[in-house]
Structures are given as C-alpha cells and as structure tokens.
Write a protein that holds these residues in place. Structure first.
Motif, PDB file in Angstrom:
ATOM      1  N   ASP A  24       0.859  -1.186   0.000  1.00  0.00           N
ATOM      2  CA  ASP A  24       0.000   0.000   0.000  1.00  0.00           C
ATOM      3  C   ASP A  24       0.894   1.234   0.000  1.00  0.00           C
ATOM      4  OD1 ASP A  24      -2.066   1.749   0.163  1.00  0.00           O
ATOM      5  OD2 ASP A  24      -2.776   1.138   2.145  1.00  0.00           O
ATOM      6  N   VAL A  25       0.947   1.922  -1.139  1.00  0.00           N
ATOM      7  CA  VAL A  25       1.800   3.105  -1.284  1.00  0.00           C
ATOM      8  C   VAL A  25       0.964   4.362  -1.058  1.00  0.00           C
ATOM      9  CG1 VAL A  25       3.326   4.395  -2.826  1.00  0.00           C
ATOM     10  CG2 VAL A  25       3.260   1.887  -2.945  1.00  0.00           C
ATOM     11  N   LYS A  26       1.373   5.160  -0.107  1.00  0.00           N
ATOM     12  CA  LYS A  26       0.627   6.366   0.228  1.00  0.00           C
ATOM     13  C   LYS A  26       0.843   7.467  -0.814  1.00  0.00           C
ATOM     14  CE  LYS A  26       0.834   5.483   5.216  1.00  0.00           C
ATOM     15  NZ  LYS A  26       1.329   5.958   6.533  1.00  0.00           N
ATOM     16  N   PRO A  27      -0.114   8.364  -0.958  1.00  0.00           N
ATOM     17  CA  PRO A  27       0.011   9.451  -1.941  1.00  0.00           C
ATOM     18  C   PRO A  27       1.259  10.297  -1.711  1.00  0.00           C
ATOM     19  CG  PRO A  27      -2.235   9.345  -1.096  1.00  0.00           C
ATOM     20  CD  PRO A  27      -1.422   8.407  -0.247  1.00  0.00           C
ATOM     21  N   GLY A  28       1.911  10.671  -2.802  1.00  0.00           N
ATOM     22  CA  GLY A  28       3.067  11.557  -2.738  1.00  0.00           C
ATOM     23  C   GLY A  28       4.361  10.911  -2.305  1.00  0.00           C
ATOM     24  N   THR A  29       4.374   9.584  -2.147  1.00  0.00           N
ATOM     25  CA  THR A  29       5.564   8.876  -1.678  1.00  0.00           C
ATOM     26  C   THR A  29       6.443   8.459  -2.859  1.00  0.00           C
ATOM     27  OG1 THR A  29       4.250   7.962   0.134  1.00  0.00           O
ATOM     28  CG2 THR A  29       6.393   6.968  -0.244  1.00  0.00           C
ATOM     29  N   LEU A  30       7.753   8.530  -2.681  1.00  0.00           N
ATOM     30  CA  LEU A  30       8.715   8.029  -3.659  1.00  0.00           C
ATOM     31  C   LEU A  30       9.276   6.725  -3.114  1.00  0.00           C
ATOM     32  CD1 LEU A  30      10.414   8.238  -6.208  1.00  0.00           C
ATOM     33  CD2 LEU A  30      11.955   9.797  -5.003  1.00  0.00           C
ATOM     34  N   VAL A  31       8.928   5.614  -3.770  1.00  0.00           N
ATOM     35  CA  VAL A  31       9.250   4.274  -3.283  1.00  0.00           C
ATOM     36  C   VAL A  31      10.233   3.599  -4.224  1.00  0.00           C
ATOM     37  CG1 VAL A  31       8.297   1.983  -2.809  1.00  0.00           C
ATOM     38  CG2 VAL A  31       7.024   4.023  -2.141  1.00  0.00           C
ATOM     39  N   ALA A  32      11.234   2.942  -3.660  1.00  0.00           N
ATOM     40  CA  ALA A  32      12.181   2.151  -4.443  1.00  0.00           C
ATOM     41  C   ALA A  32      11.886   0.675  -4.263  1.00  0.00           C
ATOM     42  CB  ALA A  32      13.615   2.440  -4.001  1.00  0.00           C
ATOM     43  N   LEU A  33      11.770  -0.047  -5.377  1.00  0.00           N
ATOM     44  CA  LEU A  33      11.741  -1.508  -5.348  1.00  0.00           C
ATOM     45  C   LEU A  33      13.167  -1.979  -5.556  1.00  0.00           C
ATOM     46  CD1 LEU A  33       8.588  -2.256  -7.583  1.00  0.00           C
ATOM     47  CD2 LEU A  33       8.698  -1.887  -5.104  1.00  0.00           C
ATOM     48  N   LEU A  34      13.763  -2.540  -4.521  1.00  0.00           N
ATOM     49  CA  LEU A  34      15.179  -2.906  -4.519  1.00  0.00           C
ATOM     50  C   LEU A  34      15.327  -4.406  -4.402  1.00  0.00           C
ATOM     51  CD1 LEU A  34      18.227  -2.046  -4.232  1.00  0.00           C
ATOM     52  CD2 LEU A  34      17.814  -1.975  -1.754  1.00  0.00           C
ATOM     53  N   GLY A  35      16.178  -4.976  -5.254  1.00  0.00           N
ATOM     54  CA  GLY A  35      16.425  -6.410  -5.167  1.00  0.00           C
ATOM     55  C   GLY A  35      17.320  -6.876  -6.292  1.00  0.00           C
ATOM     56  N   PRO A  36      17.797  -8.115  -6.217  1.00  0.00           N
ATOM     57  CA  PRO A  36      18.658  -8.651  -7.275  1.00  0.00           C
ATOM     58  C   PRO A  36      17.855  -8.982  -8.517  1.00  0.00           C
ATOM     59  CG  PRO A  36      18.168 -10.349  -5.661  1.00  0.00           C
ATOM     60  CD  PRO A  36      17.572  -9.076  -5.125  1.00  0.00           C
ATOM     61  N   SER A  37      18.551  -9.330  -9.593  1.00  0.00           N
ATOM     62  CA  SER A  37      17.887  -9.766 -10.816  1.00  0.00           C
ATOM     63  C   SER A  37      17.022 -10.983 -10.515  1.00  0.00           C
ATOM     64  CB  SER A  37      18.922 -10.115 -11.889  1.00  0.00           C
ATOM     65  OG  SER A  37      19.685  -8.972 -12.227  1.00  0.00           O
ATOM     66  N   GLY A  38      15.805 -10.979 -11.051  1.00  0.00           N
ATOM     67  CA  GLY A  38      14.903 -12.104 -10.831  1.00  0.00           C
ATOM     68  C   GLY A  38      14.121 -12.041  -9.538  1.00  0.00           C
ATOM     69  N   SER A  39      14.222 -10.923  -8.807  1.00  0.00           N
ATOM     70  CA  SER A  39      13.521 -10.817  -7.524  1.00  0.00           C
ATOM     71  C   SER A  39      12.053 -10.460  -7.690  1.00  0.00           C
ATOM     72  CB  SER A  39      14.206  -9.775  -6.632  1.00  0.00           C
ATOM     73  OG  SER A  39      14.166  -8.494  -7.236  1.00  0.00           O
TER      74      SER A  39
END
Length: 351
Positions: A24-39
């Motif tokens: 659940d991403v709140k309005p106005g948030t800058l979110v990074a999806l971080l992980g290795p290849s294939g994650s």
C-alpha cells in the motif's frame, strides 16, 4: 494518488515471478523496489502499469480497480531504462507526443512543453534531436514526456541503469529534487542499494518474488529483518561460531551467525580485554575511505572500513598486527538464515 497491491501473484511458465504481494503506497511517496535480478521488482512495476496482467490479486490506483483496465486509461507515466525516445522527433515533439495523441490545443501543448523544458533544465534544447543529447539529457527528456500528460502515478524501471556512475549520481539527485517539487506518487526499480537510499522515502526489498522488508533507508540498513536484507543493503562480514570474533562475544549457540558491517569494526594498535588480534593483509584506497582486509587467527579474513583521518592516525602498514573490537553486531539464528518472506506475504503492508 495511492497505489494498493492486494494478493498479487504472477507466473511465467514454472517461474514464480510474484508470490502473493501486498503493498500500500501512500500518496506523494517516492518508493524504491530494490532487489537482485529475478527478484520480481520489474514484474511488480509492470503489473502496476498494466504491461503485465496478474494471475491473481488486484491493483488499485486511488481506490479505483485498475487490474484489468486498458493501459491507456490508467493515466500512468512510465520511464524506461533505455529512454525509448523517437529518434526522428525533436525534443519538443518527443515531450508533446502524448498531448498530441490526446488532441490538446496547440497553445496548451506549447505552454506545457515549455514548462517541462524549464523543469528538466533543457530550455534551449527543444529543437534538438535525441542523437544530439547526452545520455543524462535523453533520460530527462524521457521523464518530461512521461510527465507531460500529468499522470496520476509515475513509474520508472531502472531509469539510470544505462548511464555512467557520475551521470547516475547527478540524475538521482535531480530526481529527488524534482519529486520534492511535484510530489507525484512514484515507484522506481533499482538493484543499486546506494541509489535506493539516496532517492527513496521508503525502500521495498524484494527477493524471489516476495517482499522481505519495507522501511526507510535507515530502517532497512540499521534494523534488517533477516540475513538477506542485511547482506543486500550493505557490505557485511558473516562469521560462524569458530571465528575468534564470534567467540569474543561469548555466544554459545553454534547455530547462530554473526553479522558485522566493515565500518563497525574498530581497530586498535594496542590490545585491551576482549580485543581480537588480526594482521593487515591488504590495504585498498577508495578515495573517501580505506578498505582493509584483516586476517584473523583462524585464517579467515574480514573487511574493515576506515575514513582517511582514522587511517592516517593509525599509520597502518601491510603485515602489521592490530586488534579489533566490533562496535555493533547482529546475530541470526539458523531458522532466520533459512528465512523466506512468508511472514509478510499475507498482510497488507503500508509504505
């Protein structure tokens, strides 16, 4: 605009790309999806965008179910790694492309493009073609094109991956400043932990199609949920119960592993109680810091990081005997070493 991902799974053949994702991403948030290849990070981004359809689960943007909505009706801006600019169109025409399709008035298009050229600091480049721009300038144009139609959500798939290190750093700083100006709900994919920490409000660490941990950059670095997160978001020495450093802590459980970051190893020239002896095996100058490889009594090697001031004070040389004291350590038991993110897979996690 908020983004809600509920119990989303996706398979490609026998490969489980996403396994019951809840976010659940709140309005106005800058979110990074971080992980290795294939994650699963890019698959999750593409599923939110509508470029992939989940096998199960729902995607909602600002409360509206967009799971099966045509991508053209989602009002999403998408920035690809390799720019995807039209080579035969000028910068101005590239930026206005989405507005042209929507048949906006020429005056409205001109005004919007001028605003965006100023925003991306390319006011004098409107009549140039992509081939006449640097990689960093092309990526800024790609971002302006995504912003032109005033999307509800901005998605970026490794936007700086094709650029050299210096330009990457300049652009990620620029993206952070831009986000602070426009406050657009944004998700970007990266495998670069430094990039995620420098840019994002919150980091979603992914592995094997699941979410391992969500938190601020400080939270995931200082309080990792499991060994995978601790190892992925920063360098770490991993030691078992046979290590002199492990024995120094008087921890009896041989099923544990000790995790200590290189900058948390303090180095002394003279021994004190509980110090562990080591020999300087290698010295690597990394500019702003010095990396040491230190051989322990059991012939294992640990890494330690010093700033230039600390290194100058100690006057270390190859072969010199020194003494170590961990400032901070973490232990993970065997069940945590075998951890997989099932504990988070069935609950909605707010960012």
């Amino acid at each position: 605009m908020s983004i809600t991902v509920s119990q989303v799974s996706k398979k490609f053949g026998n490969f489980q790309a996403l396994d019951n994702i809840n976010l659940d991403v709140k309005p106005g948030t800058l979110v990074a999806l971080l992980g290795p290849s294939g994650s699963g990070k890019s698959t999750l981004l593409r599923t939110v965008a509508g470029l992939e359809t989940p096998d199960q689960g729902k995607i909602k943007i600002n409360g509206r179910d967009t799971t099966n909505l045509d991508i053209r009706k989602r009002n999403i801006g998408f920035v690809f790694q390799h720019y995807a600019l039209f080579k035969h169109l000028t910068v101005r025409r590239n930026i206005s492309f989405g507005l042209d399709i929507r048949k906006k008035s020429p005056q409205a298009i001109k005004q919007r493009v001028n605003e965006l050229l100023e925003l991306i600091q390319l006011q004098g480049f409107g009549d140039r073609y992509p081939s006449q721009l640097s990689g960093g300038q092309r990526q800024r144009v790609a971002l302006a094109r995504a912003l032109a139609v005033q999307p509800e959500v901005l998605l970026l798939d490794e936007p700086f991956g094709a650029l050299d290190a210096k330009v990457r750093q300049e652009l990620r700083d620029w993206l952070r400043r831009l986000h602070d100006e426009v406050h657009l709900t944004s998700i970007f994919v990266t495998h670069d932990r430094e990039e995620a920490m420098a840019v994002a409000d919150k980091i979603v660490v992914m592995n094997q199609g699941r979410i391992e941990q969500i938190g601020t950059p400080a939270e995931v670095y200082d309080n990792p949920a499991n060994p995978f997160v601790m190892s992925f978001v920063g360098e770490v020495n991993i030691l078992d119960h046979t290590s002199p450093l492990f024995k120094r802590t008087n921890r009896a459980n041989s099923a544990s592993r000790l995790f200590v970051r290189p900058h948390d190893l303090e180095i002394f020239e003279t021994p004190q109680k509980h110090h562990v002896a080591a020999k300087v095996q290698r010295i690597v100058h990394l500019g702003w810091e010095i990396q040491l490889e230190l051989a322990l009594g059991d012939r294992s090697v640990v890494s330690a990081h010093l700033n230039r001031e600390e290194f100058s004070r100690l006057e270390l040389e190859l072969g010199q005997q020194v003494y170590l004291e961990p400032r901070q350590v973490k232990y993970f038991e065997q069940d945590q070493l075998n951890y997989h993110a099932s504990s988070t897979s069935n609950q909605q996690i707010a960012v």
